[in-house]
Design a protein around this motif. Structure first.
Motif, PDB file in Angstrom:
ATOM      1  N   VAL A  68     -15.223 -74.971 -12.745  1.00 18.52           N
ATOM      2  CA  VAL A  68     -14.368 -75.199 -13.826  1.00 18.52           C
ATOM      3  C   VAL A  68     -15.006 -75.585 -15.202  1.00 18.52           C
ATOM      4  CG1 VAL A  68     -12.362 -77.016 -14.125  1.00 18.52           C
ATOM      5  CG2 VAL A  68     -12.573 -75.841 -11.992  1.00 18.52           C
ATOM      6  N   ILE A  69     -14.420 -75.281 -16.156  1.00 20.07           N
ATOM      7  CA  ILE A  69     -14.618 -75.923 -17.435  1.00 20.07           C
ATOM      8  C   ILE A  69     -13.242 -76.647 -17.734  1.00 20.07           C
ATOM      9  CG2 ILE A  69     -15.378 -75.365 -19.943  1.00 20.07           C
ATOM     10  CD1 ILE A  69     -16.392 -72.753 -18.937  1.00 20.07           C
ATOM     11  N   ALA A  92     -16.562 -71.930 -29.075  1.00 18.31           N
ATOM     12  CA  ALA A  92     -17.847 -71.699 -29.327  1.00 18.31           C
ATOM     13  C   ALA A  92     -18.788 -72.492 -28.119  1.00 18.31           C
ATOM     14  CB  ALA A  92     -18.605 -72.218 -30.632  1.00 18.31           C
ATOM     15  N   GLN A  93     -18.148 -73.553 -27.572  1.00 17.30           N
ATOM     16  CA  GLN A  93     -18.843 -74.245 -26.514  1.00 17.30           C
ATOM     17  C   GLN A  93     -18.819 -73.503 -25.104  1.00 17.30           C
ATOM     18  OE1 GLN A  93     -17.364 -78.320 -27.990  1.00 17.30           O
ATOM     19  NE2 GLN A  93     -19.221 -78.807 -26.730  1.00 17.30           N
ATOM     20  N   VAL A  94     -17.554 -72.791 -25.122  1.00 21.72           N
ATOM     21  CA  VAL A  94     -17.222 -72.183 -23.727  1.00 21.72           C
ATOM     22  C   VAL A  94     -18.142 -70.847 -23.895  1.00 21.72           C
ATOM     23  CG1 VAL A  94     -15.533 -70.767 -22.594  1.00 21.72           C
ATOM     24  CG2 VAL A  94     -14.946 -73.157 -23.557  1.00 21.72           C
ATOM     25  N   GLN A  95     -18.246 -70.237 -24.953  1.00 20.68           N
ATOM     26  CA  GLN A  95     -19.187 -68.922 -25.031  1.00 20.68           C
ATOM     27  C   GLN A  95     -20.568 -69.182 -24.658  1.00 20.68           C
ATOM     28  OE1 GLN A  95     -17.829 -68.042 -29.062  1.00 20.68           O
ATOM     29  NE2 GLN A  95     -16.451 -66.618 -28.443  1.00 20.68           N
ATOM     30  N   GLN A  96     -21.039 -70.667 -24.725  1.00 23.37           N
ATOM     31  CA  GLN A  96     -22.261 -70.951 -24.860  1.00 23.37           C
ATOM     32  C   GLN A  96     -22.642 -71.045 -23.309  1.00 23.37           C
ATOM     33  OE1 GLN A  96     -23.078 -74.486 -26.910  1.00 23.37           O
ATOM     34  NE2 GLN A  96     -23.359 -73.287 -28.766  1.00 23.37           N
ATOM     35  N   HIS A  97     -21.580 -71.452 -22.440  1.00 25.42           N
ATOM     36  CA  HIS A  97     -21.752 -71.585 -21.061  1.00 25.42           C
ATOM     37  C   HIS A  97     -21.403 -70.358 -20.265  1.00 25.42           C
ATOM     38  CE1 HIS A  97     -22.020 -76.041 -20.903  1.00 25.42           C
ATOM     39  NE2 HIS A  97     -21.346 -76.129 -21.898  1.00 25.42           N
ATOM     40  N   THR A  98     -20.262 -69.331 -20.488  1.00 24.63           N
ATOM     41  CA  THR A  98     -20.107 -68.294 -20.098  1.00 24.63           C
ATOM     42  C   THR A  98     -19.690 -67.177 -20.566  1.00 24.63           C
ATOM     43  OG1 THR A  98     -18.350 -67.570 -18.234  1.00 24.63           O
ATOM     44  CG2 THR A  98     -17.650 -68.946 -19.680  1.00 24.63           C
ATOM     45  N   PRO A 152     -11.236 -62.241 -25.466  1.00 21.83           N
ATOM     46  CA  PRO A 152     -12.561 -61.162 -24.773  1.00 21.83           C
ATOM     47  C   PRO A 152     -13.338 -61.550 -23.650  1.00 21.83           C
ATOM     48  CG  PRO A 152     -12.801 -61.809 -27.164  1.00 21.83           C
ATOM     49  CD  PRO A 152     -11.578 -62.502 -26.818  1.00 21.83           C
ATOM     50  N   LEU A 153     -13.355 -63.030 -23.418  1.00 24.72           N
ATOM     51  CA  LEU A 153     -13.832 -63.752 -22.324  1.00 24.72           C
ATOM     52  C   LEU A 153     -13.023 -63.457 -21.072  1.00 24.72           C
ATOM     53  CD1 LEU A 153     -15.492 -67.113 -23.437  1.00 24.72           C
ATOM     54  CD2 LEU A 153     -16.474 -65.063 -23.238  1.00 24.72           C
ATOM     55  N   LEU A 154     -11.833 -63.290 -21.057  1.00 22.41           N
ATOM     56  CA  LEU A 154     -10.881 -62.911 -20.160  1.00 22.41           C
ATOM     57  C   LEU A 154     -10.787 -61.526 -19.700  1.00 22.41           C
ATOM     58  CD1 LEU A 154      -8.134 -65.643 -21.607  1.00 22.41           C
ATOM     59  CD2 LEU A 154      -8.847 -65.621 -19.281  1.00 22.41           C
ATOM     60  N   GLN A 155     -10.963 -60.851 -20.901  1.00 18.62           N
ATOM     61  CA  GLN A 155     -11.034 -59.233 -20.840  1.00 18.62           C
ATOM     62  C   GLN A 155     -12.255 -58.843 -20.271  1.00 18.62           C
ATOM     63  OE1 GLN A 155     -10.005 -58.562 -25.041  1.00 18.62           O
ATOM     64  NE2 GLN A 155      -8.059 -58.078 -24.662  1.00 18.62           N
ATOM     65  N   ASN A 156     -13.251 -59.612 -20.050  1.00 20.22           N
ATOM     66  CA  ASN A 156     -14.545 -59.322 -19.686  1.00 20.22           C
ATOM     67  C   ASN A 156     -14.499 -59.850 -17.909  1.00 20.22           C
ATOM     68  OD1 ASN A 156     -17.118 -58.543 -19.899  1.00 20.22           O
ATOM     69  ND2 ASN A 156     -17.938 -60.512 -19.935  1.00 20.22           N
ATOM     70  N   TYR A 157     -13.416 -60.243 -17.492  1.00 22.54           N
ATOM     71  CA  TYR A 157     -13.317 -60.778 -16.201  1.00 22.54           C
ATOM     72  C   TYR A 157     -13.020 -59.552 -15.263  1.00 22.54           C
ATOM     73  CZ  TYR A 157     -11.596 -62.930 -11.813  1.00 22.54           C
ATOM     74  OH  TYR A 157     -11.528 -63.651 -10.563  1.00 22.54           O
ATOM     75  N   HIS A 158     -13.718 -59.369 -14.269  1.00 19.09           N
ATOM     76  CA  HIS A 158     -13.910 -58.013 -13.283  1.00 19.09           C
ATOM     77  C   HIS A 158     -12.552 -57.764 -12.744  1.00 19.09           C
ATOM     78  CE1 HIS A 158     -14.814 -61.025 -10.262  1.00 19.09           C
ATOM     79  NE2 HIS A 158     -14.365 -60.183  -9.425  1.00 19.09           N
TER      80      HIS A 158
END
Ligand SMILES: NC(=O)C1=CN([C@@H]2O[C@H](COP(=O)(O)OP(=O)(O)OC[C@H]3O[C@@H](n4cnc5c(N)ncnc54)[C@H](OP(=O)(O)O)[C@@H]3O)[C@@H](O)[C@H]2O)C=CC1
Ligand SMILES: Nc1nc2c(c(=O)[nH]1)N=C([C@H](O)[C@@H](O)CO)CN2
Length: 235
Positions: free
Chosen positions: A29-30, A66-72, A118-124
């Protein structure tokens, strides 16, 4: 590594219950918090990524992204829970109230959905965006006019983003009525509120969590609203 879930405004009450549920399920969780409630220290020790974000501050949304992108590099879900249940009686400056309600309940989710896609679309698998709205979206509220209108805007975002992001991301709303009272609610208010639904109970956070899990487990529901309201519409 399992893709994390991002939950906004999750340092207390329903949002915190969501965090604790996913921690118990060993799902990363974030979470964001505005006020550093004592529970934050416990969550950090449990491995929860806790990010301070006051969305009333300029640049807070971009900083969070930006901080979320640093974590995942991927997210399995974003749950828009952060909210201010404010009313006209407490805010004679209706111009400011309206802007504040629209900001936290509609503009912040809108900007986060755009920035985190983009992070959600990157989910498998198929990812989820879940907007926590309110029963008053369908009925309005004479005592929380700006609040209800802003939650209705958030509800509408579910349909627009569902069409924009399908099939990679499902986008839905959960629309609660009474879930849990506030500490300063009077017995008179509680009695009056319990009578507003035909189930007549204060159901607790599990009802919202179960609705979220139903949506996460579906491969087909999108652009819809799950009402968690005790049959309030039948009164
Ligand atoms: N509780 C209920 O019975 C019902 C709840 N809902 C909805 O369910 C969700 C959760 O409800 P509940 O747990 O009662 O929510 P709360 O009223 O406890 O608010 C949740 C969090 O939102 C945070 N927040 C408010 N404004 C901002 C801001 N500008 N920037 C960042 N964070 C902010 C608060 O931070 P802080 O701790 O700093 O104040 C708070 O911790 C909400 O969307 C609510 O509208 C809908 C119907 C009924
Ligand atoms: N952010 C919040 N939104 C709402 C809350 C709350 O405590 N925080 N509470 C309600 C009420 O429970 C209402 O559903 C019944 O009176 C609504 N929204």
């Amino acid at each position: 590594m399992t893709a994390p879930i991002l939950i906004t405004g999750a340092a207390q009450r329903i949002g915190l219950a969501m965090v604790q549920h996913f921690v118990a399920e060993d799902i990363p969780v974030i979470m964001t918090y505005r006020t550093k409630h004592p529970v934050i220290d416990t969550l950090v020790k449990q491995g929860v990524i806790c990010i301070q974000a006051d969305f009333n501050q300029a640049g807070a949304v971009d900083a969070l992204i930006a901080q979320v992108q640093q974590h995942t590099d991927t997210l399995s879900a974003v749950i828009h829970n952060a909210s201010s249940w404010d009313c006209e009686a407490r805010n004679p400056d209706h111009n400011a109230l309206f802007d504040a309600m629209m900001h936290i309940h509609a503009k912040v989710p809108y900007l986060l959905n755009m920035g985190l896609a983009p992070l959600l679309q990157n989910y498998h698998e198929t990812a989820d965006i879940i907007h926590i709205t309110d029963y008053v979206v369908e009925k309005g509220s004479p005592k929380h006019i700006a609040y209800a209108a802003s939650k209705a805007a958030l509800d509408n975002l579910s349909r627009s983003f569902a069409a924009k992001y399908a099939p990679d991301i499902k986008v839905n709303s959960v629309a609660p009525s009474l879930i849990i009272f506030n500490q300063d609610d009077s017995e008179e208010y509680k009695a009056k509120t319990l009578k507003k639904s035909i189930m007549g109970i204060e159901p607790g956070c599990r009802e919202v969590i179960d609705a979220i899990e139903l949506l996460r487990k579906s491969n087909y529901i999108t652009g819809r609203t799950l009402a968690v309201d005790g049959g309030r519409h039948l009164k």
